[in-house]
Design a protein around this motif. Sequence first.
Motif, short mmCIF file in Angstrom:
data_model
loop_
_atom_site.label_atom_id
_atom_site.label_comp_id
_atom_site.label_asym_id
_atom_site.label_seq_id
_atom_site.Cartn_x
_atom_site.Cartn_y
_atom_site.Cartn_z
N ARG A 75 42.32 17.48 22.24
CA ARG A 75 43.60 17.90 21.83
C ARG A 75 44.74 17.66 23.12
NH1 ARG A 75 45.25 18.99 17.24
NH2 ARG A 75 42.82 20.07 16.88
N GLU A 76 44.04 17.93 24.50
CA GLU A 76 45.29 17.70 25.69
C GLU A 76 46.00 16.07 24.43
OE1 GLU A 76 44.10 18.34 29.51
OE2 GLU A 76 43.73 16.08 29.75
N ALA A 77 45.08 15.50 24.13
CA ALA A 77 45.34 13.69 24.94
C ALA A 77 46.11 14.30 23.47
CB ALA A 77 44.12 12.45 24.38
N LYS A 78 45.44 14.52 22.28
CA LYS A 78 46.83 14.74 21.01
C LYS A 78 48.43 15.63 21.58
CE LYS A 78 46.63 15.19 17.04
NZ LYS A 78 46.49 14.58 15.70
N LEU A 84 49.39 15.00 24.66
CA LEU A 84 50.11 13.47 25.59
C LEU A 84 50.67 13.11 24.61
CD1 LEU A 84 50.71 13.00 28.28
CD2 LEU A 84 48.44 11.59 28.33
N GLU A 85 50.12 12.37 23.75
CA GLU A 85 51.11 11.63 22.81
C GLU A 85 52.14 12.05 21.75
OE1 GLU A 85 50.05 8.61 22.37
OE2 GLU A 85 50.99 7.86 21.25
N SER A 86 51.76 13.57 21.72
CA SER A 86 52.57 13.97 20.74
C SER A 86 54.30 14.19 21.92
CB SER A 86 52.89 15.34 20.37
OG SER A 86 52.64 16.21 21.81
N ARG A 106 55.07 11.79 24.36
CA ARG A 106 54.72 10.27 24.29
C ARG A 106 55.97 9.85 23.08
NH1 ARG A 106 50.20 8.34 25.86
NH2 ARG A 106 50.73 8.74 28.23
N LYS A 107 55.65 10.64 22.29
CA LYS A 107 56.43 10.18 20.59
C LYS A 107 57.58 10.61 20.25
CE LYS A 107 52.88 10.09 17.16
NZ LYS A 107 51.56 10.58 16.53
N ALA A 121 51.60 17.50 17.84
CA ALA A 121 50.13 18.04 17.67
C ALA A 121 48.79 18.57 17.10
CB ALA A 121 50.64 18.33 19.88
N ARG A 147 51.41 14.85 34.65
CA ARG A 147 51.29 13.74 33.66
C ARG A 147 52.58 14.17 32.17
NH1 ARG A 147 45.32 15.33 31.86
NH2 ARG A 147 45.62 12.86 30.74
N VAL A 174 57.73 12.93 29.30
CA VAL A 174 56.30 12.04 29.52
C VAL A 174 57.20 11.20 31.34
CG1 VAL A 174 54.80 11.51 28.40
CG2 VAL A 174 56.62 9.98 28.63
#
Length: 288
Positions: A218-221, A223-225, A227-228, A243, A271, A287
């Motif tokens: 979930r943390e990766a998602k 972070l990705e959200s 970034r997006k 996310a 991060r 980010v």
Amino acid sequence: MRPRELSATLSLFPAKTPTLPPATHTNSYALGGRDVLLVEPATPYESEQRAFIEWARSLVSHGRKLVGIVPTHHHRDHVGGLATFSRELGVPVWAHEETAARLEPEARTCVTRFLAEGDTILLDGLRPETWRVLFTPGHAPGHVCLFEEHTRTAIVGDMVASVGTILIAPDEGDMERYLVELERLAQLNAFVALPAHGEPIDEPTQLFRKYIDHRLMREAKVLESVRKVGPNGADAASLVPVAYDDTPPHLWPLAKLSLEAHLAKLVREGRVIAAHRATDAAEFFRVV
Ligand SMILES: [Zn+2]
């Protein structure tokens, strides 16, 4: 049927509580063969409290002795009967200082001992038991678990659940610490974990690791959200649908709390950057 005898020295008493759905009950446990420790004075409902008191008194009538009541943490579905049970049964409450500090004043006066990391609770009996206190904050600031070395039994409160999920909220939760404490529970190599919600968990090490993996996924998602959304950033509410795109929208209000706890961890780790918008002071994230 309740109570349920899990072994000669361990019984489980589930009671209805105002808990987070889909869970409806909180498990209380009686530990020990002669000296008995009650864990989770949970229910605030009068008829359920009467049933709990009857259960506790039946233990005493069999020649056993109630020595203490321990709440794993201060949430209302764990301490709803604390003052009543302590008073009616004449048994003191032992709790972590951070838990005691968050109790209602009447309940706070029942606490006679502060539990801390490494403390032991010796329960005398034919086969004496030594329960070690593990201070495991993350879900709640004063959360404790108990571990008995001989039977390798762990009382895990709200660290994991076999019904529902564990909420790490941004106000009193700490995602980073929660993950550290889950890893510590995994390293216990316990035979059984007894959660506050749902059935006992055999060989729980895998489940602790599954919880860690799930949170890191979930943390990766999250972070990705972030970034997006690009360099201008976004507030937490607009990150939720991205996310948590794999989660039904009716769960998004709860998901938002988890997301905020993830963001707090990512910000602390450098991060993600949190800033306040000049126009309305809303917090938004981007980010690094
Ligand atoms: Zn809780």
